[in-house]
Write a protein that holds these residues in place. Structure first.
Motif, PDB file in Angstrom:
ATOM      1  N   GLY A 506       0.798  -1.212   0.000  1.00 34.22           N
ATOM      2  CA  GLY A 506       0.000   0.000   0.000  1.00 34.22           C
ATOM      3  C   GLY A 506       0.833   1.265   0.000  1.00 34.22           C
ATOM      4  O   GLY A 506       2.068   1.244   0.075  1.00 34.22           O
ATOM      5  N   THR A 507       0.133   2.394  -0.064  1.00 34.34           N
ATOM      6  CA  THR A 507       0.800   3.691  -0.085  1.00 34.34           C
ATOM      7  C   THR A 507      -0.055   4.717   0.644  1.00 34.34           C
ATOM      8  O   THR A 507      -1.109   4.394   1.186  1.00 34.34           O
ATOM      9  CB  THR A 507       1.081   4.133  -1.535  1.00 34.34           C
ATOM     10  OG1 THR A 507       1.874   5.318  -1.519  1.00 34.34           O
ATOM     11  CG2 THR A 507      -0.206   4.395  -2.281  1.00 34.34           C
ATOM     12  N   ASN A 508       0.407   5.981   0.662  1.00 31.68           N
ATOM     13  CA  ASN A 508      -0.293   7.012   1.421  1.00 31.68           C
ATOM     14  C   ASN A 508      -0.016   8.387   0.811  1.00 31.68           C
ATOM     15  O   ASN A 508       0.678   8.511  -0.200  1.00 31.68           O
ATOM     16  CB  ASN A 508       0.139   6.977   2.889  1.00 31.68           C
ATOM     17  CG  ASN A 508      -0.965   7.413   3.827  1.00 31.68           C
ATOM     18  OD1 ASN A 508      -1.883   8.124   3.432  1.00 31.68           O
ATOM     19  ND2 ASN A 508      -0.881   6.992   5.081  1.00 31.68           N
ATOM     20  N   HIS A 509      -0.519   9.407   1.487  1.00 35.83           N
ATOM     21  CA  HIS A 509      -0.360  10.809   1.070  1.00 35.83           C
ATOM     22  C   HIS A 509      -0.508  11.672   2.308  1.00 35.83           C
ATOM     23  O   HIS A 509      -1.345  11.409   3.158  1.00 35.83           O
ATOM     24  CB  HIS A 509      -1.424  11.179   0.037  1.00 35.83           C
ATOM     25  CG  HIS A 509      -2.808  10.780   0.465  1.00 35.83           C
ATOM     26  ND1 HIS A 509      -3.587  11.554   1.305  1.00 35.83           N
ATOM     27  CD2 HIS A 509      -3.534   9.668   0.200  1.00 35.83           C
ATOM     28  CE1 HIS A 509      -4.733  10.927   1.520  1.00 35.83           C
ATOM     29  NE2 HIS A 509      -4.735   9.789   0.874  1.00 35.83           N
ATOM     30  N   TYR A 510       0.283  12.706   2.455  1.00 38.05           N
ATOM     31  CA  TYR A 510       0.168  13.662   3.570  1.00 38.05           C
ATOM     32  C   TYR A 510       1.329  14.641   3.572  1.00 38.05           C
ATOM     33  O   TYR A 510       1.488  15.419   4.514  1.00 38.05           O
ATOM     34  CB  TYR A 510       0.134  12.941   4.937  1.00 38.05           C
ATOM     35  CG  TYR A 510       1.358  12.115   5.247  1.00 38.05           C
ATOM     36  CD1 TYR A 510       2.525  12.718   5.724  1.00 38.05           C
ATOM     37  CD2 TYR A 510       1.355  10.739   5.061  1.00 38.05           C
ATOM     38  CE1 TYR A 510       3.649  11.963   5.999  1.00 38.05           C
ATOM     39  CE2 TYR A 510       2.479   9.981   5.342  1.00 38.05           C
ATOM     40  CZ  TYR A 510       3.612  10.593   5.805  1.00 38.05           C
ATOM     41  OH  TYR A 510       4.734   9.845   6.068  1.00 38.05           O
ATOM     42  N   THR A 511       2.155  14.651   2.538  1.00 38.99           N
ATOM     43  CA  THR A 511       3.410  15.389   2.571  1.00 38.99           C
ATOM     44  C   THR A 511       3.357  16.645   1.703  1.00 38.99           C
ATOM     45  O   THR A 511       2.431  16.844   0.912  1.00 38.99           O
ATOM     46  CB  THR A 511       4.563  14.500   2.054  1.00 38.99           C
ATOM     47  OG1 THR A 511       4.472  14.407   0.622  1.00 38.99           O
ATOM     48  CG2 THR A 511       4.518  13.106   2.661  1.00 38.99           C
TER      49      THR A 511
END
Length: 605
Positions: A506-511
């Motif tokens: 999986g992956t993410n985002h918040y940067t």
């Protein structure tokens, strides 16, 4: 000072230095007055929102849809789904958020309000507010004063939700205010925050799904019970058909098992059609608005990442469903699609799966949040309470904000500045403790594994007081500030690094990195000149542009620019039908017709 404030300030300074303009002679003033009176006698067409053009304005948000997707898979797109924008609309491929907290709730608030977190107040999907809850973080839309409406019998209806945390108006709010409530505004999504935040506080309604059953629900903030048409939709065949299409018949987790498939996109758009038809959006005397957020691209994207064939298949399916939806609009809005404006964007981008980026040679480490928090707690205990195990950081946390347990510090007589500084000082050591052991010197080596690394960190007080670098990065940080979360430290790891389980797919985002901030921006409708427009723009420009074209106020905290480069001359903007008759004008016309009929002894045909 933010760059967008410099030009107006300089203009004011220049004007203040200009010499006083001599007054014209009396005869010149009289001639000017006569011309003004003559000009005033010429009827000026009212702004679009007031005369019912467009009939319907749609803000279409694709959740977790990175800006490169439309060009990357452009050859896949058929008919008039995404091609409605790429071939027939104004397309801006270089749109970037100018803040660092690229999450779903802040993104949807930014799209609706035309402001960033320092303007609308939403900086995360959830945060700790110990005045409201001591056992869980509150969500961006949680509101214990209201209850959920429409849940299956026996399910817990509290806490409810509302837009209480959104501190700025949306373009939909301004449309409602400008038309004294005549315009209808609704929000739809699979997620509560994505339905509520872009629509705003004055919306006639917002609808999202109960995650277990898939039924569309709402909150008592909007209504005490679901309209009959929503009940009919929930009790109809759509849920079962979506489950069957997703090979998840009878699931108890519709959001996960169906939401991550193209079937959920069709399901959500079927509900949007039912809403438009039942509320008669696009058939009123003033412009109506729908904010529509497609959630499935995010639900699946977290699981597989942006480079997976499954995500490409999802986007192709969205394209086909949008083609169907736009075709349906053409038949179900007064004047057809020519009387509709549609803005397309996304709430955030996404990072590559760390394992994929690492294979390409990037230092794409995965950060073990449990170990990071434990290391920080140990370090702060060593500083303030040696030998003890005080919980100085709150549990259930995610980046980029780390919330401090304020009562623990206060019991030790430590103020906010000391507390936040202590945690910030402990961060480099806590990150270093996550680095895997390296082979000893001289041993046979392959490429070393990625190493978790801290890029920057800032305390809440530094963000609040603007103690930030005088650079574009500092401006991005300033836009990310909100008092939500109590005492906290904002943490930015190096690029391509994220919290998670090592080896996860999986992956993410918040940067603040470009891959998380890059989203598409495109417009379709009568005022927009079809073309591809290169050059940096921002998602905040959407609300500003729509407000300007509708002839209404920009949202209360709006910082966006009007995208004039994509607008046709007003003389070239035409609609399929003449302006609709305003309610008071219709009443006046009916009164005159009745009078004429009485005089002639007949009725007007």
């Amino acid at each position: 000072m933010p760059k967008r404030l410099l030009l107006p300030l300089l203009a004011c300074c220049i004007l203040s230095l200009q010499p006083a303009v001599a007054q014209p002679a009396p005869q010149v003033r009289h001639a000017a007055t006569a011309r003004s009176k003559a000009a005033a006698a010429i009827p000026v067409p009212p702004p679009s929102a007031y005369n019912g053009h467009p009939k319907l304005a749609i803000i279409l948000v694709l959740d977790q849809f990175r800006g490169d997707y439309l060009d990357r898979w452009r050859a896949d797109f058929k008919a008039h789904g995404f091609n409605l924008f790429l071939a027939h609309g104004a397309y801006f491929p270089d749109c970037y958020y100018e803040y660092a907290n690229t999450e779903t709730a802040p993104g949807h608030s930014t799209i609706g309000t035309g402001a960033y977190s320092d303007g609308h107040g939403i900086n995360s999907n959830q945060w700790w507010d110990l005045n409201r809850s001591k056992d869980h973080p509150v969500t961006s839309v949680e509101d214990e004063r209201y209850a959920l409406v429409g849940l299956p019998q026996g399910e817990k209806t509290t806490p409810g939700v509302s837009p209480r945390n959104e501190m700025a108006s949306t373009v939909g709010d301004e449309l409602r205010l400008a038309t004294q409530g005549q315009s209808l505004v609704y929000g739809v999504s699979l997620k509560d925050r994505a339905a509520i935040l872009p629509a705003g506080a004055t919306a006639n309604g917002a609808f999202w799904i109960d995650q277990a059953s898939g039924r569309f629900i709402t909150s008592t903030f909007y209504m005490q019970q679901l309209p009959q048409w929503v009940q009919d939709f929930d009790n109809g065949h759509d849920i079962a058909e979506a489950e069957q299409a997703a090979n998840a018949s009878g699931t108890k987790n519709f959001y996960h098992d169906v939401g991550a498939t193209p079937a959920a996109v069709s399901y959500e758009l079927s509900f949007a059609k039912a809403l438009i038809e039942s509320t008669q959006l696009g058939h009123h005397d003033t412009t109506d608005m729908l904010t529509l957020s497609i959630s499935s691209t995010d639900i699946l994207g977290h699981q597989v990442g942006p480079d997976a064939p499954e995500q490409r298949a999802m986007i192709d399916a969205v394209d086909a469903d949008l083609d169907d939806f736009f075709t349906w609009l053409d038949k179900n809005v007064d004047g057809g699609l020519g009387n509709v404006w549609i803005a397309l964007t996304a709430d955030h981008g996404v990072a590559p799966v760390p394992a994929v980026a690492a294979q390409m040679g990037l230092n794409a480490a995965t950060i073990d949040m449990k170990k990071l928090l434990a290391g920080l707690n140990d370090a702060v205990n060593t500083k303030f309470s040696p030998g003890e195990k005080v919980e100085y950081l709150l549990p259930d946390q995610s980046l980029p904000y780390l919330s401090l347990n304020q009562p623990s510090f206060e019991r030790a007589g430590i103020n906010e500045q000391e507390a936040e500084q202590a945690v910030e000082d402990a961060l480099p050591g806590a990150f270093n403790a996550l680095v895997p052991e390296e082979p000893t010197a001289g041993a046979a080596q392959t490429k070393l594994p990625p190493r978790p690394a801290l890029f920057r960190s800032y305390t809440r007080e530094q963000l609040a007081q603007g103690q930030l670098p005088p650079t574009p990065f500092g401006e991005i940080l300033a836009h990310s500030y909100s008092p939500n979360g109590g005492w906290y430290v904002m943490v930015t790891p190096e690029a391509f690094q994220m919290a998670g389980t090592p080896g996860s797919k999986g992956t993410n985002h918040y940067t603040p990195y470009a891959y998380d901030r890059h989203v598409p921006l495109a417009f379709y409708g009568a005022p927009f000149a079809p073309a591809t427009y290169h050059g940096r723009v921002q998602p905040v420009d959407l609300a500003a542009t729509f407000a300007s074209l509708l002839g209404i106020n920009q949202p209360s905290a709006s910082v966006g620019q009007i995208l004039t480069q994509a607008l046709k001359p007003e003389s070239e903007v035409t609609y399929p039908k003449p302006p609709a008759v305003r309610p008071h004008a219709r009443a006046e016309r009916s009164h005159k017709a009745a009078g004429t009929a009485a005089k002639t002894g007949g009725t007007q045909q």
